[in-house]
Scaffold this active site. Structure first.
Site, short mmCIF file in Angstrom:
data_model
loop_
_atom_site.label_atom_id
_atom_site.label_comp_id
_atom_site.label_asym_id
_atom_site.label_seq_id
_atom_site.Cartn_x
_atom_site.Cartn_y
_atom_site.Cartn_z
N HIS A 142 -2.84 2.16 -11.02
CA HIS A 142 -1.95 2.44 -9.90
C HIS A 142 -0.98 1.27 -9.72
O HIS A 142 -1.25 0.15 -10.15
CB HIS A 142 -2.75 2.65 -8.63
CG HIS A 142 -3.52 3.94 -8.61
ND1 HIS A 142 -4.16 4.41 -7.50
CD2 HIS A 142 -3.72 4.86 -9.59
CE1 HIS A 142 -4.73 5.57 -7.78
NE2 HIS A 142 -4.49 5.86 -9.05
N GLU A 164 -0.18 -0.48 -7.11
CA GLU A 164 -0.74 -1.60 -6.34
C GLU A 164 -1.64 -2.46 -7.21
O GLU A 164 -1.58 -3.69 -7.14
CB GLU A 164 -1.58 -1.08 -5.16
CG GLU A 164 -0.89 -0.08 -4.27
CD GLU A 164 -1.18 1.36 -4.64
OE1 GLU A 164 -1.50 2.16 -3.75
OE2 GLU A 164 -1.09 1.71 -5.84
N CYS A 170 -4.89 4.47 -2.39
CA CYS A 170 -6.20 5.14 -2.48
C CYS A 170 -7.27 4.13 -2.07
O CYS A 170 -6.99 2.94 -1.88
CB CYS A 170 -6.44 5.65 -3.89
SG CYS A 170 -6.71 4.33 -5.09
N CYS A 197 -7.58 1.08 -4.54
CA CYS A 197 -6.52 0.08 -4.35
C CYS A 197 -6.67 -0.63 -3.02
O CYS A 197 -6.38 -1.82 -2.91
CB CYS A 197 -5.15 0.75 -4.47
SG CYS A 197 -4.74 1.21 -6.16
#
Length: 161
Positions: A79, A81, A107, A110
């Site tokens: 992801h 992040e 999410c 993260c």
């Protein structure tokens, strides 16, 4: 070119809100670097008004730049992040007390990285279908701000649908 209503709205925003909008626009542009077809997400880590890291969703370094197979995201895709936070580990910067700007709400995986990285504020532009990541960050005392470019900024204090 901005229209008259956009200019009036921007004039009414605080200095911090204006900065938040600009950093989110930059994160949206950074998301364009992603090779993912289903969704492109961008993230910036900002500390003391300086961008100290950036990331977008994609495969790990050295892997082929193909995020999906038969319309399904591969399990090892990182992801935005996570990419921004792990990039900091390879630099002389640290994210303690910083702000993360991300185009989509984090999410839960993260969110755990964000908490451990010492990030104190998260500004995001799009809501994800699950909000367990947002709830975990709020529980950890991180200031979470939902900022949609079509609406004015607001802190996450009301229940989400």
């Amino acid at each position: 070119m901005q229209n008259h209503n956009d200019r009036n709205m921007e004039e009414q925003l605080s200095k911090q809100e204006k900065l938040d909008l600009r950093y989110l626009r930059m994160a949206r542009i950074w998301a364009e670097n992603s090779y993912c077809k289903r969704r492109q997400v961008g993230a910036l880590v900002v500390k003391d008004k300086m961008i100290i890291s950036d990331g977008y969703n994609g495969t790990p370094s050295g892997f082929e730049n193909i995020c999906e197979e038969n319309g399904v995201t591969k399990p090892y895709v990182l992801h935005a992040e996570a990419n921004a936070i792990t990039k900091l580990a390879r630099s002389s910067n640290n994210s303690d007390g910083s702000t993360l700007y991300v185009t989509a709400s984090p999410c839960i995986e993260c969110a755990k990285l964000i908490i451990q990285a010492g990030i104190k504020r998260v500004v995001y532009a799009e809501k994800y279908r699950l909000n367990d990541g947002i709830e975990l960050m709020e529980r950890a005392g991180i200031k979470v701000v939902y900022l949609n470019h079509e609406a004015s900024p607001k802190e996450e204090s009301e229940p989400r649908t």
